[in-house]
Design a protein around this motif. Structure first.
Motif, short mmCIF file in Angstrom:
data_model
loop_
_atom_site.label_atom_id
_atom_site.label_comp_id
_atom_site.label_asym_id
_atom_site.label_seq_id
_atom_site.Cartn_x
_atom_site.Cartn_y
_atom_site.Cartn_z
N LEU A 160 -16.11 23.03 -22.53
CA LEU A 160 -15.73 22.59 -23.87
C LEU A 160 -14.57 23.41 -24.40
O LEU A 160 -14.53 24.64 -24.19
N HIS A 161 -13.63 22.73 -25.04
CA HIS A 161 -12.59 23.38 -25.82
C HIS A 161 -12.86 23.07 -27.29
O HIS A 161 -13.47 22.06 -27.62
N TYR A 162 -12.39 23.97 -28.17
CA TYR A 162 -12.67 23.83 -29.59
C TYR A 162 -11.38 23.84 -30.39
O TYR A 162 -10.53 24.72 -30.20
N GLN A 163 -11.21 22.86 -31.27
CA GLN A 163 -10.06 22.83 -32.16
C GLN A 163 -10.54 23.17 -33.57
O GLN A 163 -11.41 22.49 -34.11
N PRO A 164 -9.95 24.22 -34.17
CA PRO A 164 -10.44 24.65 -35.49
C PRO A 164 -10.08 23.67 -36.58
O PRO A 164 -9.07 22.98 -36.54
N VAL A 165 -10.94 23.62 -37.61
CA VAL A 165 -10.71 22.89 -38.84
C VAL A 165 -10.71 23.93 -39.95
O VAL A 165 -11.70 24.64 -40.15
N VAL A 166 -9.56 24.06 -40.67
CA VAL A 166 -9.38 25.14 -41.63
C VAL A 166 -9.28 24.58 -43.04
O VAL A 166 -8.94 23.41 -43.24
N ASN A 167 -9.59 25.44 -44.03
CA ASN A 167 -9.40 25.03 -45.41
C ASN A 167 -8.00 25.42 -45.88
O ASN A 167 -7.18 25.91 -45.09
N SER A 168 -7.71 25.22 -47.15
CA SER A 168 -6.36 25.46 -47.65
C SER A 168 -5.98 26.94 -47.62
O SER A 168 -4.80 27.28 -47.76
N ASP A 169 -6.97 27.83 -47.43
CA ASP A 169 -6.68 29.28 -47.35
C ASP A 169 -6.53 29.75 -45.92
O ASP A 169 -6.33 30.94 -45.68
N GLY A 170 -6.63 28.83 -44.97
CA GLY A 170 -6.50 29.20 -43.57
C GLY A 170 -7.79 29.66 -42.94
O GLY A 170 -7.79 30.10 -41.78
N VAL A 171 -8.90 29.58 -43.64
CA VAL A 171 -10.20 30.02 -43.11
C VAL A 171 -10.78 28.89 -42.26
O VAL A 171 -10.83 27.74 -42.69
N VAL A 172 -11.23 29.24 -41.04
CA VAL A 172 -11.85 28.25 -40.16
C VAL A 172 -13.24 27.93 -40.70
O VAL A 172 -14.10 28.81 -40.78
N VAL A 173 -13.45 26.66 -41.07
CA VAL A 173 -14.74 26.26 -41.62
C VAL A 173 -15.60 25.54 -40.58
O VAL A 173 -16.82 25.64 -40.60
N THR A 174 -14.94 24.77 -39.70
CA THR A 174 -15.66 24.09 -38.62
C THR A 174 -14.73 24.02 -37.41
O THR A 174 -13.54 24.36 -37.49
N ALA A 175 -15.28 23.56 -36.30
CA ALA A 175 -14.49 23.33 -35.10
C ALA A 175 -15.03 22.09 -34.40
O ALA A 175 -16.24 21.88 -34.38
#
Length: 936
Positions: free
Chosen positions: A695-710
């Motif tokens: 598995l590879h993971y692509q990050p999902v970030v909020n407007s502050d650049g914090v990774v919230v999900t992948a």
């Protein structure tokens, strides 16, 4: 006397009768044309100057004493006049003299321009003139002809002969051959034309249009009769012009004009032209109809303004000023009062152009948009009712008036009761209630408007008489005009009562069509292939062409309706000894016990293809379908039932590659290819069993650049082919029925690895898994997900299950219940690629999902495409209003990020922040903390 007349005198033994009566013959009148007077034995006794000129002699005496037969002789189909320099083609016309029947008058007509061969020694100037005439006829596509009724002979020009080439009439010498050269449907008109010419008054020109024999060319034929002094038709002459291109152009112009008029009528659009010098306004017929003025009415700018609504007149006059003063284009929408007093809303466009004289004129269009504005108004007025409807559980919704008559309903209620909306309107509550149900009225007390009530069960009756059990929710509301009405929501609970029976039936039959399912097919093939005559067994694998388009455009109910209709056609149309089954989706299988008894594989495949090539009425529309069919028969290698199904399936894909509605037989090469596919399927199965995928993971970030999900994305490091992306092996998994197993592996692996991710500031990172086989409504969905979550030890609220948009519309109640169970434990559902299906506001509100992912195709254009920006903003606004989180996919530029951030997107996924990373690299990315914000 000329040498010729001396020779003629010697040959005839002197002048004889001619000499004795010369003075008498001089008194005999002759036509002012090339004419000869001859005796009964053919001796010329008098000639006109024109005849001498035609023969190339210095005077008429040179022809006296000659024999007419020697002067004029036949050369095939043409008469030739002997001259000093050669011969020229003529048309001789003879008749007895009125005063002496022993004498004959012969008139010679030069027909050189109507024959292909000029005299060998003709005068050069005459030859040139003839050549120029023929060339002019070719340029003008005009041929000429002359017809002599007395002899029935016909002469035609070279150009006319070219026209007749290939028809068998290019050498025609009579009118009948020319008529036969016409198209069979035009022969009667051609014959009538020739008959009319022969009977028409002298000088009257007749014409007719005829097609050639193949019917490819159109000719305009003209004819005019010439009479002699005795009142008989001497000859008929005319022309034949090729007008094929002219008529084609005329038809094209007529078609274009008709299309333009039809388009204007459909769009309620007319055109106008205004000449400021004369103040005259010319309107198209459609525009006269729109404004209600007769076409004979004289219209000026002032008379036009007189009919503008008084409240609009001043600003309309001002709106015209840019066009009048500066010749700038204008667009004006205003009210217009017709002569009959009715008011219309007109949208006017105008611009300035120069006419042929270089003078400026104003031109433009006017469209009647009254109905459009009325529709907009009605939609605005109905928005409140729509809002009221969506506030109630969106299942079956009915709108009833105070007399409990149904006024309106949604599609779900129509499907639930089995009626079209037109049939339901006007029906009362007792009419849709089952006769065995004691309660027939609405459960809303009239004395307390606005009160909502719930009825646990009410038995209704479908159009086919079958009972349907519903849970009712009712509420009262008020229309814009103050009229009170009832909103009733019908929740179908019939499935609860039929669940046990359905489970038993599903063991061997397809739920939707009632046909045998895959398990039954395997059992049937096992028995057939164990017989001695197993070589007669045949399997046909049928896949409905473009079935997904029906599902996406009309909904799954429409697709199901289509599948049921096709199943019934197969049941009723297959020959004896053949069994129809449905494996899954739009795949049907035909099992034939004795292929020889039904005429062979080709015959059976043709019959099945005909049954599945049909037009089926679905949801009020006629849907045309066809099927790609693959056929397989035992090849003597001991192939089992699964192998025959696999070979027929591979042959079906081969047929589908050739186009829709094709049939393909599994050849040895195709079977070998299917075996290789099976080998790859086996390798994939082995990789699943031995954790051979990664598995590879692509990050999902909020407007502050914090990774919230992948998002977890599967890859296959194949031992021979290297790292394979999902598009290389997902089709293999789908064909091998491995999607559910693949989903379980991805979900288990992703949750196990995510359970070890570090949390930043106490905020754990969620993990999203895209499901294709392990979906709600499938077998053991809830238990399967729950077991994996329990085994990995991850928190429920960190699990996100992504489903494509089309999998989340028109969900049955059982599926909603299963999803609700997981949501209650903390699982979140995400709608992947939102906007690529056929969603509406009602469906968005109805989707049992907490996260909406905007498809990358809309994200790509938000920085420069107003439409994509509007879609993205609308989705965000709707998601926010309905309490959903919004994630943008495919964010690749800083512009896209900042635009999306401005409209309120909650999270972002794309290469701007990171590509999909192996598990170790993604963990390192989490350890580094928040990601840098582009442009910050």
């Amino acid at each position: 006397m000329t040498e010729r007349s001396e020779r003629n005198r010697t040959a005839s033994g002197g002048l004889g009768l001619a000499g004795a009566c010369a003075e008498t013959f001089e008194l005999v009148p002759l036509p002012a044309a090339p004419a000869l007077l001859s005796t009964a034995d053919g001796i010329v006794v008098r000639a006109t100057e024109q005849a001498a000129t035609l023969a190339g002699e210095t005077g008429p005496d040179a022809l006296i004493g000659c024999r007419l037969a020697e002067l004029v002789s036949r050369d095939g189909a043409v008469s030739m006049l002997r001259t000093r320099t050669g011969r020229i083609p003529v048309r001789p016309l003879s008749w007895p003299h009125a005063d002496d029947e022993q004498l004959r008058v012969t008139v010679l007509t030069d027909v050189s321009d109507l024959t292909e061969a000029a005299p060998a020694a003709a005068d050069a100037a005459h030859s040139n003139e003839r050549r120029w005439l023929i060339e002019a006829q070719r340029i003008a596509k005009v041929g000429s002809w002359v017809f002599y009724p007395e002899t029935g002979e016909l002469y035609r020009s070279p150009v006319l002969a070219e026209f007749l080439g290939g028809s068998g009439a290019e050498n025609a010498t009579d009118a009948g051959s020319m008529i036969a050269a016409s198209h069979p449907e035009d022969e009667a008109r051609a014959a009538q034309f020739y008959a009319d010419v022969l009977s028409a008054p002298e000088g009257e020109l007749l014409e007719v249009e005829l097609r050639d024999l193949p019917g490819k060319r159109i000719y305009l034929c003209t004819g005019r009769a010439e009479y002699n002094r005795s009142g008989r038709v001497e000859r008929v002459q005319g022309t034949v012009q090729d007008v094929t291109e002219h008529r084609a152009l005329e038809r094209q112009l007529r078609d274009e004009r008709r299309k333009l008029q039809d388009a204007q009528r459909i769009a309620r659009l007319g055109t106008w032209e205004w000449d400021p010098r004369s103040d005259a306004i010319r309107l198209s017929r459609m525009l006269h109809e729109i404004i209600g003025k007769p076409t004979t009415a004289h219209l000026t700018f002032d008379t036009y303004l007189e009919r503008v609504h008084p409240d609009d007149a001043d600003w309309v006059r001002q709106a015209w000023e840019p066009l009048i003063d500066r010749h700038e284009p204008i667009e004006v929408e205003h009210r217009y009062v017709r002569l009959d007093g009715t008011m219309r809303i007109l949208r006017l466009h105008g611009t300035a152009i120069k006419d042929a004289d270089g003078e400026v004129v104003m031109v433009g269009t006017v469209q009647d948009v009254t109905e459009q504005r009325a529709v907009v108004t009605r939609m605005e007025r109905s928005s409140q009712r729509f809002s009221d409807l969506v506030n109630i559980t969106p299942v079956g919704i009915g709108l009833f008036d105070r007399a409990e008559r149904l006024v309106d309903a949604n599609d779900a209620l129509c499907d639930l009761l089995g009626y079209r909306l037109e049939q339901l309107r006007g029906m009362t509550v007792p009419q849709i209630t089952h006769p065995d149900e004691r309660q027939t009225g609405l459960p809303t007390p009239r004395e307390r408007p606005g009160l909502r009530r719930r009825v646990p069960q009410r038995v209704l009756v479908r159009s086919d008489g079958e009972p349907v059990y519903c849970e009712l929710h009712t509420s009262s509301s008020v229309q814009d005009d103050g009229t009170q009405f009832w909103l009733v929501v019908f929740q179908d609970i019939t499935e609860r009562r039929r669940a046990a029976e359905a489970l038993r039936y599903q063991a061997t039959h397809d739920d939707l069509t009632g046909l045998p399912n895959r398990a039954a097919v395997k059992d049937l093939l096992l028995g057939l292939l164990g017989r001695a005559d197993s070589h007669r067994v045949a399997v046909l694998f049928c896949d409905i062409d473009n079935f997904k388009r029906v599902n996406d455009s009309l909904g799954h109910d429409a697709g199901d309706e289509l599948l049921v209709a096709l199943a019934r056609r197969l049941e009723g149309g297959l020959p004896d000894g053949c069994t129809a089954a449905r494996l899954s989706g739009d795949e049907f299988v035909i099992i034939c016990q004795d292929i020889e008894a039904v005429g062979g594989v080709d015959s059976l495949a043709t019959r099945v293809s005909g049954l599945l090539r049909t037009a089926v009425p679905v949801h009020g529309q006629l849907i045309r379908v066809s099927s790609s069919i693959g056929a397989a028969v035992p090849n003597g290698s001991g192939a089992g039932g699964e192998d025959l199904l696999r070979f027929a399936d591979a042959a079906m894909f081969e047929a589908k590659r050739r186009g829709t509605g094709k049939v393909s037989l599994a050849s040895p090469a195709l079977m070998a290819s299917a075996d290789r596919q099976l080998q790859l399927e086996g390798q994939l199965r082995e990789a699943l069993n031995n954790d051979g995928l990664v598995l590879h993971y692509q990050p999902v970030v909020n407007s502050d650049g914090v990774v919230v999900t992948a998002e977890a994305l599967v890859r296959w490091p194949h031992p021979d082919r290297g790292m394979l992306a999902p598009d290389a092996f997902l089709p293999v998994a789908e064909q091998g029925d491995l999607l559910r197993e693949l989903d379980r592996w991805v979900l288990r692996t992703a949750l196990r690895e995510a359970a070890t991710w570090p949390a930043r500031n106490g905020r754990p990172v969620g993990v999203a898994v895209n499901l294709a086989g392990l979906v709600p409504g499938g077998p053991e969905f809830v238990d399967g997900v729950a077991d994996i979550v329990a085994d990995t030890g991850i928190a429920w609220n960190r699990v996100i299950l992504e489903l494509v948009e089309t999998a989340l519309v028109d969900l049955p109640s059982r599926t909603r219940h299963e999803m609700g169970e997981l949501v209650a434990r903390g699982v979140r559902f995400a709608v992947d690629d939102f906007g690529t299906g056929y969603s509406s506001l009602a469906r968005l509100k109805d989707l049992p999902a907490q996260i909406i992912k905007v498809d990358r195709r809309f994200v790509a254009g938000v920085g420069g495409d107003a439409s994509d920006f509007a879609v993205a903003r609308a989705v965000v606004d709707m998601a926010r209003a309905m309490g959903r989180q919004c994630v943008a996919e495919g964010v690749e530029t800083a512009t896209q990020f900042h635009v999306l951030c401005g409209v309120g997107v909650d999270a972002y996924q794309g290469w701007l922040f990171s590509k999909a990373l192996p598990a170790r690299e993604f963990r390192d990315l989490l350890d580094r903390g928040p990601m840098p914000i582009p442009g910050a």
